[in-house]
Write a protein that holds these residues in place. Structure first.
Motif: not given
Lengths: 350, 353
Positions: B94-104
């Motif tokens: 959950r913390e990481l989801a606030k640091k990195i977002s992705i587009v595929l």
């Protein structure tokens, strides 16, 4: 939660339909009881006929409640499975989860006899509990198996065939068990296998109601994660969904709900696949916060209607509920496959 | 004044702290017989806020693997990755989801979902367990729809939009996730040229506007050279070079990585071309645009253009009464053509032996 105005009306209409079909399910049956007397019995005023009282309070009302519980539980499990497997054809019956539960039941019912244990002698509670637990374990094992295999399968139809194969394997295992079981337990199992909402008595409901309710609430708590899973596992993970955790939860909730319903009512076909699709199409909605309650409601309605039809009103006969749900559900599956093919053709120009 | 800049110095002039930094990073995957295929060995790089970086490398060089490592999905064999100064392995999901977002790359189907609701899913890591949007969430989603120019689509069904718009929606969603680092894995692979160019330039602009670090892997070398601030180039020596695109061209890295037997990078033009089998040469006279397109057509059939007198003949492009004529002089003969097509037909029938 944002309901559009249109969806508010649809949900309200569904609720009214729910009340109507519940009433009709209590009102109609092989024994004709006039509306006046049904109302008198339900509202507890002087009973005109003690047999009628028994029919209404000990048979029809529990059966209607069971129909609602079974419909809601199977539909919500179907919805979760469709989202999780990203497969519109997933549902507890089609993918063999109900078969897994059946095998659990078969194992307990059929082997008990050969160990010289008479389940009826042990009493309702112990036998029901062991059957229920065995069904839940059987359902969970099949769900786990499908989860593992589904990772390697991209095609929806292939997963469907896998479910079919699981069904075959299980029915042959059942036959094997049947072959070695005593005639009495075999008879009990065959009757169970026809699927019957009417076997459930009030004592069972005291167990069934809280379990199904807890399962539905638990499913609702997963709605945010389920929404994210609609974008695919990679996107879901990047937005903080712990996919292994949610997989475990779906296996447990799906296994318990599917297992419990199958244990008490026998296998009920196609409700889990038809209701989520009909509801999604009706509401034009993807959000599980809205879909889960709506699907539970619609599942209750559709199963009640199927139960009313299975009474063959006016004929004095009944047919198994499974026959009716198949008649309603199988066309929905065909419709989904045809619709999907169309989309594929228009995109890929195969 | 004499300013000396040490190229070895890892200091970034604009912003102090890197969003992403990797050190001693060794990446690879196990092959069947327990041998390990190493993709990068002991590489080191940093990405700073506001950087728009294109990740380039030949097929199979490990672009996607590198993105998986940076996003924390896959673990490196050795070395560490710091996101905002903290080791990526120390973040919970959950913390990481606030640091990195992705587009595929892949463009998926989701029925019955509006553009607005998809973009607002980006707020899920920030809001409560039911995903109910708060006032600030609505503001952020509205703003991201605005900066990606999607406001007009906000109530449209995602399912019914074009691939280019859908990918922009996914980018808006990543922006709404409000992460310092955004990773995009070939987001424009399925899109047409105008959408590709639009999205790349939009990403560059967004990186500056919101001080985000954006890394895009791409196959589109021409476009990457145009749009990227920096190029992250996976070299043949299993190393990663990060530099301004033009520097990578001038110092020859670009050519070494991408040249093959058949296709060569032309540093003068900044494009890749199939090597011409030179049969004949022509001298060409005319105005700029006409020469450009005629030259392209001639190169395709193996005729190159030379300004000197050694050429086999002279091609004059003449404009007459709104018509363009191609006059070819070979020896003493003159031929007139009314389109490039006719000219090509004639030239390809000639037997140059």
């Amino acid at each position: 939660m944002q309901f559009s105005k249109r969806n508010k009306y649809i949900i309200a209409a569904l609720f009214v339909l729910f009340l109507i079909s519940f009433s009709f399910d209590v009102l109609l049956g092989p024994v004709k009881i006039p509306l006046n007397d049904v109302l008198k019995i339900v509202f507890g005023s002087s009973a005109p006929n003690s047999t009628w009282v028994t029919i209404i309070t000990e048979f029809r009302i529990p059966k209607a409640i069971t129909a609602v519980l079974a419909g809601s539980a199977l539909s919500v499990v179907g919805l979760m499975m469709q989202t999780f497997f990203r497969n519109p054809l997933a549902d507890p019956f089609v993918l063999g989860v109900s078969s897994g539960a059946s095998l659990g039941v078969a194992f307990v019912v059929l082997t008990a006899g050969s160990f010289g244990i008479n389940l009826y002698f042990l009493g309702d509670i112990v036998s029901n509990l062991s059957i229920t637990i065995a069904a839940c374990i059987g359902a969970s094992i099949i769900l786990l198996l499908i989860t593992i295999v589904a990772k390697k399968i991209s095609s929806n139809i292939t997963l469907l065939i896998l479910g079919l194969m699981i069904g075959y394997v299980i029915s042959s295992l059942e036959n094997f068990l049947k072959y070695f079981s005593s005639p009495e337990s075999l008879q009990g199992y065959v009757i169970w296998g026809m699927g019957n909402l009417g076997n459930v008595v009030w004592n069972d409901l005291y167990f069934l109601i809280p379990v199904v309710f807890a399962g539905l609430v638990f499913s609702f708590l997963l709605s945010k994660q389920l929404n994210l899973l609609l974008l695919g596992e990679k996107y879901a993970r990047s937005m903080g969904v712990k996919t292994s955790e949610i997989r475990t939860m779906i296996i447990i909730v799906g296994g318990v709900l599917g297992g419990v319903i199958t244990a008490f009512c026998g296998p009920i076909a196609f409700i889990g696949i038809a209701v989520p699709h009909l509801t999604k199409n009706l509401l034009n909605e993807f959000d599980h916060k809205i879909l889960i309650p709506a699907v539970a409601l619609a599942g209750g309605v559709l199963t009640l209607i199927c139960d009313i039809i299975s009474q063959l009103p006016g004929s004095g006969q009944t047919i198994p509920i499974n026959t009716v749900t198949s008649l309603v559900g199988a066309p929905v599956v065909i419709w989904i496959i045809v619709k999907q093919r169309k989309v594929k053709h228009s995109l890929a120009m195969e | 004044m004499n300013i000396k800049i040490n190229p070895q110095n890892d200091k970034h002039f604009a912003d102090g702290k890197p969003t992403l930094s990797a050190s001693e990073l060794t990446v690879g995957y196990k092959e069947r017989k327990k041998s390990v295929n190493i993709l990068f060995e002991r590489v080191k790089f940093s990405i700073y806020p506001g950087d728009f970086v294109c990740l380039l490398g030949p097929n199979g060089s490990g672009k996607s693997t590198l993105l998986r490592i940076i996003s924390g999905i896959q673990k490196p064999i050795d070395g560490e990755i710091l996101i905002d100064g903290k080791n990526i392995a120390a973040y919970d999901s959950r913390e990481l989801a606030k640091k990195i977002s992705i587009v595929l790359t892949e463009i998926f189907d989701i029925n019955n979902a509006s553009v607005y609701s998809i973009v607002s899913m980006g707020r899920y890591p920030h809001n409560n367990w039911l995903g109910i949007l708060r006032r600030e969430d609505f503001e952020i989603v509205d703003n991201m729809l605005k900066v990606t120019d999607l406001l007009q689509y906000k109530d449209k069904n995602f399912f019914e939009l074009s691939d280019g718009i859908r990918q922009k929606v996914m980018i808006a969603r990543a922006l709404a996730q409000d992460t310092p680092l955004i990773l995009l894995d070939e987001p424009t692979a399925y899109l047409d040229a105008p959408s590709r160019i639009e999205i790349m330039h939009m990403l560059r602009h967004l990186a500056k506007q919101f001080r985000k670090s954006i890394i895009v892997s791409s196959h589109d070398l021409d476009l990457a050279l145009q749009a990227a601030d920096k190029i992250m180039l996976i070299t043949k020596e299993k190393n990663i070079e990060i530099d301004t695109p033009e520097d990578l061209v001038l110092n020859g890295h670009f050519e070494t990585v991408f040249n093959t037997k058949e296709v060569k990078f032309h540093p003068q033009k900044g494009i890749f071309k199939k090597k011409a089998e030179k049969k004949i040469t022509l001298k060409i006279v005319g105005s700029k645009t006409e020469i450009f397109w005629t030259e392209r057509a001639l190169e395709r059939i193996g005729i190159s253009i030379r300004p000197d007198k050694d050429a086999l003949g002279l091609l004059q492009i003449v404009k007459q009464n709104n018509e363009i004529l191609w006059q070819l002089n070979i020896g003493t003969e003159t031929f007139t053509f009314y389109s490039i097509g006719e000219l090509l037909d004639y030239l390809s029938r000639l037997n140059f032996s």
